[in-house]
Motif scaffolding. Sequence first.
Motif, PDB file in Angstrom:
ATOM      1  N   ALA A 123     -28.421  21.766  -5.548  1.00  0.00           N
ATOM      2  CA  ALA A 123     -29.601  21.111  -6.125  1.00  0.00           C
ATOM      3  C   ALA A 123     -29.220  20.271  -7.338  1.00  0.00           C
ATOM      4  O   ALA A 123     -29.727  19.157  -7.519  1.00  0.00           O
ATOM      5  CB  ALA A 123     -30.643  22.160  -6.500  1.00  0.00           C
ATOM      6  N   ARG A 124     -28.330  20.764  -8.162  1.00  0.00           N
ATOM      7  CA  ARG A 124     -27.874  20.005  -9.337  1.00  0.00           C
ATOM      8  C   ARG A 124     -27.117  18.742  -8.906  1.00  0.00           C
ATOM      9  O   ARG A 124     -27.249  17.693  -9.513  1.00  0.00           O
ATOM     10  CB  ARG A 124     -26.972  20.874 -10.218  1.00  0.00           C
ATOM     11  CG  ARG A 124     -27.600  22.134 -10.752  1.00  0.00           C
ATOM     12  CD  ARG A 124     -28.438  21.854 -11.954  1.00  0.00           C
ATOM     13  NE  ARG A 124     -27.649  21.202 -12.964  1.00  0.00           N
ATOM     14  CZ  ARG A 124     -27.627  21.524 -14.221  1.00  0.00           C
ATOM     15  NH1 ARG A 124     -28.361  22.502 -14.653  1.00  0.00           N
ATOM     16  NH2 ARG A 124     -26.880  20.853 -15.076  1.00  0.00           N
ATOM     17  N   PHE A 125     -26.320  18.858  -7.843  1.00  0.00           N
ATOM     18  CA  PHE A 125     -25.572  17.705  -7.344  1.00  0.00           C
ATOM     19  C   PHE A 125     -26.518  16.607  -6.879  1.00  0.00           C
ATOM     20  O   PHE A 125     -26.358  15.438  -7.232  1.00  0.00           O
ATOM     21  CB  PHE A 125     -24.650  18.132  -6.200  1.00  0.00           C
ATOM     22  CG  PHE A 125     -23.972  16.983  -5.522  1.00  0.00           C
ATOM     23  CD1 PHE A 125     -22.893  16.350  -6.111  1.00  0.00           C
ATOM     24  CD2 PHE A 125     -24.429  16.515  -4.301  1.00  0.00           C
ATOM     25  CE1 PHE A 125     -22.273  15.275  -5.490  1.00  0.00           C
ATOM     26  CE2 PHE A 125     -23.825  15.449  -3.673  1.00  0.00           C
ATOM     27  CZ  PHE A 125     -22.736  14.830  -4.273  1.00  0.00           C
ATOM     28  N   PHE A 126     -27.527  16.963  -6.085  1.00  0.00           N
ATOM     29  CA  PHE A 126     -28.451  15.954  -5.587  1.00  0.00           C
ATOM     30  C   PHE A 126     -29.307  15.378  -6.706  1.00  0.00           C
ATOM     31  O   PHE A 126     -29.635  14.197  -6.702  1.00  0.00           O
ATOM     32  CB  PHE A 126     -29.311  16.504  -4.450  1.00  0.00           C
ATOM     33  CG  PHE A 126     -28.542  16.658  -3.179  1.00  0.00           C
ATOM     34  CD1 PHE A 126     -28.014  15.552  -2.533  1.00  0.00           C
ATOM     35  CD2 PHE A 126     -28.321  17.909  -2.637  1.00  0.00           C
ATOM     36  CE1 PHE A 126     -27.279  15.686  -1.361  1.00  0.00           C
ATOM     37  CE2 PHE A 126     -27.589  18.053  -1.469  1.00  0.00           C
ATOM     38  CZ  PHE A 126     -27.072  16.942  -0.831  1.00  0.00           C
ATOM     39  N   ALA A 166     -20.231  25.126  -9.201  1.00  0.00           N
ATOM     40  CA  ALA A 166     -19.862  25.309  -7.799  1.00  0.00           C
ATOM     41  C   ALA A 166     -18.657  26.244  -7.672  1.00  0.00           C
ATOM     42  O   ALA A 166     -18.635  27.116  -6.792  1.00  0.00           O
ATOM     43  CB  ALA A 166     -19.562  23.961  -7.148  1.00  0.00           C
ATOM     44  N   VAL A 167     -17.679  26.086  -8.555  1.00  0.00           N
ATOM     45  CA  VAL A 167     -16.508  26.968  -8.518  1.00  0.00           C
ATOM     46  C   VAL A 167     -16.928  28.402  -8.848  1.00  0.00           C
ATOM     47  O   VAL A 167     -16.521  29.347  -8.171  1.00  0.00           O
ATOM     48  CB  VAL A 167     -15.412  26.471  -9.499  1.00  0.00           C
ATOM     49  CG1 VAL A 167     -14.326  27.515  -9.687  1.00  0.00           C
ATOM     50  CG2 VAL A 167     -14.814  25.169  -8.988  1.00  0.00           C
ATOM     51  N   LEU A 168     -17.777  28.566  -9.864  1.00  0.00           N
ATOM     52  CA  LEU A 168     -18.251  29.895 -10.237  1.00  0.00           C
ATOM     53  C   LEU A 168     -19.030  30.540  -9.097  1.00  0.00           C
ATOM     54  O   LEU A 168     -18.821  31.713  -8.766  1.00  0.00           O
ATOM     55  CB  LEU A 168     -19.119  29.815 -11.494  1.00  0.00           C
ATOM     56  CG  LEU A 168     -19.714  31.128 -11.983  1.00  0.00           C
ATOM     57  CD1 LEU A 168     -18.608  32.087 -12.404  1.00  0.00           C
ATOM     58  CD2 LEU A 168     -20.675  30.877 -13.121  1.00  0.00           C
ATOM     59  N   ILE A 171     -21.556  20.654 -12.920  1.00  0.00           N
ATOM     60  CA  ILE A 171     -21.862  20.908 -11.511  1.00  0.00           C
ATOM     61  C   ILE A 171     -20.627  21.458 -10.797  1.00  0.00           C
ATOM     62  O   ILE A 171     -20.709  22.421 -10.036  1.00  0.00           O
ATOM     63  CB  ILE A 171     -22.376  19.625 -10.828  1.00  0.00           C
ATOM     64  CG1 ILE A 171     -23.680  19.189 -11.493  1.00  0.00           C
ATOM     65  CG2 ILE A 171     -22.562  19.842  -9.332  1.00  0.00           C
ATOM     66  CD1 ILE A 171     -24.143  17.810 -11.090  1.00  0.00           C
ATOM     67  N   LYS A 172     -19.470  20.855 -11.079  1.00  0.00           N
ATOM     68  CA  LYS A 172     -18.222  21.336 -10.478  1.00  0.00           C
ATOM     69  C   LYS A 172     -17.912  22.758 -10.942  1.00  0.00           C
ATOM     70  O   LYS A 172     -17.529  23.609 -10.134  1.00  0.00           O
ATOM     71  CB  LYS A 172     -17.072  20.409 -10.837  1.00  0.00           C
ATOM     72  CG  LYS A 172     -17.142  19.059 -10.167  1.00  0.00           C
ATOM     73  CD  LYS A 172     -16.024  18.154 -10.640  1.00  0.00           C
ATOM     74  CE  LYS A 172     -16.163  16.761 -10.079  1.00  0.00           C
ATOM     75  NZ  LYS A 172     -15.142  15.846 -10.608  1.00  0.00           N
ATOM     76  N   LEU A 210     -30.951  10.337 -22.097  1.00  0.00           N
ATOM     77  CA  LEU A 210     -30.067  10.528 -20.948  1.00  0.00           C
ATOM     78  C   LEU A 210     -29.265  11.796 -21.229  1.00  0.00           C
ATOM     79  O   LEU A 210     -28.488  11.846 -22.180  1.00  0.00           O
ATOM     80  CB  LEU A 210     -29.136   9.337 -20.775  1.00  0.00           C
ATOM     81  CG  LEU A 210     -29.811   7.972 -20.695  1.00  0.00           C
ATOM     82  CD1 LEU A 210     -28.780   6.863 -20.758  1.00  0.00           C
ATOM     83  CD2 LEU A 210     -30.618   7.874 -19.429  1.00  0.00           C
ATOM     84  N   LEU A 211     -29.450  12.818 -20.410  1.00  0.00           N
ATOM     85  CA  LEU A 211     -28.832  14.115 -20.648  1.00  0.00           C
ATOM     86  C   LEU A 211     -27.444  14.219 -20.041  1.00  0.00           C
ATOM     87  O   LEU A 211     -27.195  13.741 -18.929  1.00  0.00           O
ATOM     88  CB  LEU A 211     -29.722  15.229 -20.076  1.00  0.00           C
ATOM     89  CG  LEU A 211     -31.141  15.314 -20.631  1.00  0.00           C
ATOM     90  CD1 LEU A 211     -31.939  16.373 -19.872  1.00  0.00           C
ATOM     91  CD2 LEU A 211     -31.131  15.608 -22.106  1.00  0.00           C
ATOM     92  N   ASN A 212     -26.543  14.857 -20.773  1.00  0.00           N
ATOM     93  CA  ASN A 212     -25.205  15.219 -20.295  1.00  0.00           C
ATOM     94  C   ASN A 212     -24.429  14.057 -19.681  1.00  0.00           C
ATOM     95  O   ASN A 212     -24.085  14.079 -18.500  1.00  0.00           O
ATOM     96  CB  ASN A 212     -25.293  16.374 -19.292  1.00  0.00           C
ATOM     97  CG  ASN A 212     -25.819  17.636 -19.923  1.00  0.00           C
ATOM     98  OD1 ASN A 212     -25.527  17.930 -21.080  1.00  0.00           O
ATOM     99  ND2 ASN A 212     -26.597  18.392 -19.174  1.00  0.00           N
ATOM    100  N   VAL A 213     -24.133  13.053 -20.486  1.00  0.00           N
ATOM    101  CA  VAL A 213     -23.320  11.928 -20.016  1.00  0.00           C
ATOM    102  C   VAL A 213     -21.909  12.057 -20.585  1.00  0.00           C
ATOM    103  O   VAL A 213     -21.710  12.587 -21.678  1.00  0.00           O
ATOM    104  CB  VAL A 213     -23.937  10.558 -20.401  1.00  0.00           C
ATOM    105  CG1 VAL A 213     -25.277  10.366 -19.718  1.00  0.00           C
ATOM    106  CG2 VAL A 213     -24.066  10.408 -21.886  1.00  0.00           C
ATOM    107  N   ASP A 214     -20.927  11.594 -19.820  1.00  0.00           N
ATOM    108  CA  ASP A 214     -19.538  11.600 -20.273  1.00  0.00           C
ATOM    109  C   ASP A 214     -19.334  10.546 -21.357  1.00  0.00           C
ATOM    110  O   ASP A 214     -19.958   9.477 -21.314  1.00  0.00           O
ATOM    111  CB  ASP A 214     -18.590  11.304 -19.098  1.00  0.00           C
ATOM    112  CG  ASP A 214     -18.504  12.460 -18.121  1.00  0.00           C
ATOM    113  OD1 ASP A 214     -18.359  13.612 -18.577  1.00  0.00           O
ATOM    114  OD2 ASP A 214     -18.582  12.210 -16.907  1.00  0.00           O
ATOM    115  N   SER A 215     -18.457  10.820 -22.299  1.00  0.00           N
ATOM    116  CA  SER A 215     -18.087   9.893 -23.381  1.00  0.00           C
ATOM    117  C   SER A 215     -19.323   9.260 -24.023  1.00  0.00           C
ATOM    118  O   SER A 215     -19.485   8.039 -24.015  1.00  0.00           O
ATOM    119  CB  SER A 215     -17.163   8.810 -22.848  1.00  0.00           C
ATOM    120  OG  SER A 215     -16.045   9.364 -22.214  1.00  0.00           O
ATOM    121  N   PRO A 216     -20.202  10.065 -24.590  1.00  0.00           N
ATOM    122  CA  PRO A 216     -21.466   9.521 -25.089  1.00  0.00           C
ATOM    123  C   PRO A 216     -21.304   8.531 -26.243  1.00  0.00           C
ATOM    124  O   PRO A 216     -22.051   7.553 -26.314  1.00  0.00           O
ATOM    125  CB  PRO A 216     -22.244  10.759 -25.519  1.00  0.00           C
ATOM    126  CG  PRO A 216     -21.201  11.772 -25.822  1.00  0.00           C
ATOM    127  CD  PRO A 216     -20.099  11.495 -24.853  1.00  0.00           C
TER     128      PRO A 216
END
Length: 146
Positions: free
Chosen positions: A55-58, A17-19, A13-14, A123-129
């Motif tokens: 939208a991705r953030f929310f 947003a930068v892109l 998401i970050k 659970l999609l796209n989680v950190d340190s899976p």
Amino acid sequence: MPDLTILPTAKFIKAGAVLMAIVVLGLEILYWTQWNDGPRWVMALPPLLMLWPAARFFGRQYTKATITGDRLRYEAGIASRSTRNIQLSKIQDVRVDQGVAQRLFGIGNLSIETAGESSRLTLLNVDSPQELADEIMNRVQKGSGV
């Protein structure tokens, strides 16, 4: 044991947003330097482009899994809400799937296999899976007295 809350990662998401901010800035510069006499509707594009990361953030804010005591509770949805409760004793397996881009960023998808009719929760796209999968299995084993 303290509660464990699992949220989707904010890394993509970050980056999005930068892109989008770079694209918006480029469009603004291009409009004011090259297309100054062009149509005014072009200026509506930059705010519309920023809707995607917003939208991705929310969506991220309203999707989470929480392990409390002997239950895993999965909640998803903004306007309409879906909640799923799973007893830790029913969890049979936790699988980690990572694509190439996910491995580069240290994220992945967790698939939780349970005993019962609806046997899989992903659970999609989680950190340190892998660490999360190990922690879930540790809590499952402690809960079953093994």
